[in-house]
Design an enzyme around this catalytic site. Structure first.
Site, PDB file in Angstrom:
ATOM      1  CE  LYS A  22       4.096  31.896 -70.797  1.00  0.00           C
ATOM      2  NZ  LYS A  22       2.703  31.720 -70.369  1.00  0.00           N
ATOM      3  CG  ASN A  23       3.352  28.232 -68.514  1.00  0.00           C
ATOM      4  OD1 ASN A  23       3.075  29.439 -68.595  1.00  0.00           O
ATOM      5  ND2 ASN A  23       3.043  27.372 -69.473  1.00  0.00           N
ATOM      6  CB  CYS A 117      -3.393  32.198 -75.626  1.00  0.00           C
ATOM      7  SG  CYS A 117      -1.865  33.109 -75.861  1.00  0.00           S
ATOM      8  NE  ARG A 122      -6.207  28.187 -71.717  1.00  0.00           N
ATOM      9  CZ  ARG A 122      -5.017  28.772 -71.742  1.00  0.00           C
ATOM     10  NH1 ARG A 122      -4.840  29.879 -72.417  1.00  0.00           N
ATOM     11  NH2 ARG A 122      -4.004  28.251 -71.089  1.00  0.00           N
ATOM     12  CG  ASP A 305       2.059  25.531 -74.052  1.00  0.00           C
ATOM     13  OD1 ASP A 305       0.883  25.559 -74.457  1.00  0.00           O
ATOM     14  OD2 ASP A 305       2.395  25.963 -72.931  1.00  0.00           O
ATOM     15  NE  ARG A 397       0.153  36.683 -72.835  1.00  0.00           N
ATOM     16  CZ  ARG A 397      -0.961  36.006 -72.750  1.00  0.00           C
ATOM     17  NH1 ARG A 397      -1.911  36.208 -73.626  1.00  0.00           N
ATOM     18  NH2 ARG A 397      -1.139  35.127 -71.801  1.00  0.00           N
TER      19      ARG A 397
END
Ligand code: UD1
Length: 430
Positions: A22-23, A117, A122, A305, A397
């Site tokens: 995904k990233n 999230c 962040r 993660d 997601r």
């Protein structure tokens, strides 16, 4: 409201195919708008964050052609807007990649400050510092980043913190800047390397991705390409922890074992059997697994993660483990939920002290974010009795067909969207 309902206690056994990362895909899709020619991207994970980003790409005027659920053709020859303002885009973290991509190509970008999230404050100061160093004027106007440059000029940039997002974002803008950029103290994550490889396949000149220093010689134009996204290290790691926590035996397929080393090493340390193949890793959980300590760090350290999934595994291992979260300050929100299932974890500052218990009991819990949500599902599958996980939108997601992949490994789990369906599931399962 969709929920996962599951009856735990079965060891998960079998093989599972891992989707694209995904990233990496988020960075690659944003970078795809940096050429006017066709770009074909394959091995995309079919997850919400990706679909939201594709919607936003179409919204600014690019042609987005879904060839199948994992392949897309993008043509950004007719972009009409350098201002991205889709109501959904605010919700995903990776919206910030539009700044680097648009600034590089059009020398102008207007993008809402990112959501994502809630795992910490962040900030994106390092991204902005990089764009300014390349000669852009950057302001925050009504919640959006507004960046303009007459010319982007290569520069020597030292990142104060190792940031995946800042590394990728600055690399994109610098790919189309004039002259050389040297980017120091960069992130070395596999997805940083994947985005660099993708940009190079479009004609960029980026060297050193995967090390601490990236050197970029700006080019005037990028061209079309065909590219396949790398496998998802975190999805693979999540299934590896599911094998350990349920004392199962899972082979994650279509992976790059090197990317999983930090996870494999920790699972081996607690007593799991790990077998590495060329493009697969098998994890065999053992009845007696024991404690260890973990500290999250930038790659090649243990990934933040994977922290919640590993903590759940340790919560079912013998002895006391310490988990130190050094990347995001708000990543222990699953601890209270796990306590409802019998987990014994105390958090002090950025350290969780986990006293392993013999088993969890099912409960109704709420996913606080994407990875913690996946961790609670693992906990539910290891627990005795029924567990309901609420707020699974977070999980969707980032995990493709999560419940289906788990079912194929023998998990008794279903996605339901009403009390009635949940009762039906319980009636059927008994
Ligand atoms: C990315 C991943 C996320 C992962 C994280 C760390 C995406 C879409 N998300 O997030 O899943 O958890 O990497 O591997 O790829 N920081 C600053 N200033 C900045 C940027 C970051 O102080 O300008 C700090 C952050 O607060 C954090 C650390 O640097 O403490 C690392 O963050 P970063 O690597 O940037 O994470 P993201 O790119 O947001």
């Amino acid at each position: 409201m969709e929920q996962y309902i599951m009856k735990g206690g079965n060891p998960l056994v079998g093989e599972v195919n891992i989707s694209g990362a995904k990233n990496a895909a988020l960075g690659i899709l944003a970078a795809a708008i940096m050429t006017d020619e066709d770009v074909l991207i394959d091995n995309l994970p079919d997850v919400r964050d990706i679909n939201v980003l594709l919607e936003a790409i179409a919204e600014i005027g690019a042609t987005v052609e879904r060839i199948d659920s994992h392949t897309v053709r993008i043509n950004a020859g007719k972009i009409k807007e350098v201002s991205v303002d889709d109501e959904f885009i605010r919700k995903i973290r990776a919206s910030y990649y539009f700044i680097g991509a648009l600034l590089g190509k059009y020398k102008s970008a207007e993008v809402p400050l990112p959501g994502g999230c809630n795992i910490g404050s962040r900030p994106i100061d390092q991204h902005l510092k990089g764009f300014k160093a390349l000669g852009a004027k950057v302001d925050i106007v009504k919640g959006s980043v507004v960046a303009h440059a007459i010319d982007l000029v290569g520069s020597h940039i030292y990142l104060d913190v190792v940031s995946v997002g800042a590394t990728i974002n600055i690399m994109m803008a610098a790919a189309l800047a004039e002259g050389q950029t040297i980017l120091e103290n960069v992130a070395k994550e596999p997805h940083v390397v994947d985005v660099a490889n993708f940009l190079n396949s479009m004609g960029a000149n980026i060297k050193g991705a995967g090390t601490d220093v990236i050197r970029i010689k700006g080019v005037t134009k990028l061209h079309g390409t065909e590219y396949s996204v790398i496998p998802d290290q975190i999805e693979a790691g999540t299934f590896m922890c599911a094998a350990a926590a349920t004392r199962g035996d899972i082979t994650v397929k279509n992976v790059i074992p090197k990317h999983l080393e930090a996870i494999s090493a920790k699972l081996a340390e607690i007593g799991c059997e790990i077998v590495e193949f060329d493009d697969a890793v098998r994890v065999v959980g053992k009845p007696k697994q024991h404690s260890t300590n973990i500290k999250t760090l930038p790659y090649p350290g243990f990934p933040t993660d994977m922290q919640p999934q590993m903590a759940v595994t340790l919560a079912l291992a013998e002895g006391t483990s310490m988990v130190t979260e050094s990347i995001f300050e708000n990543r222990f929100k699953y601890v209270d939920e796990l306590a409802r299932m019998g987990g014994s974890i105390k958090v002090e500052g950025n350290v969780a002290v986990i006293d392993g218990v013999k088993n969890f009991t099912g409960a109704q819990v709420e996913a606080p974010d994407l990875r913690a949500g996946a961790a609670l599902v693992i906990a539910g599958l290891a627990a005795d009795g029924y567990t309901v996980v609420d707020e699974i939108g977070y999980i969707q997601r980032g995990y493709e067909q999560f419940e289906k992949k788990l079912q194929s490994l023998g998990a008794v789990i279903e996605k339901v969207d009403s009390e009635k369906e949940a009762r039906k599931f319980q009636f059927r399962v008994g």
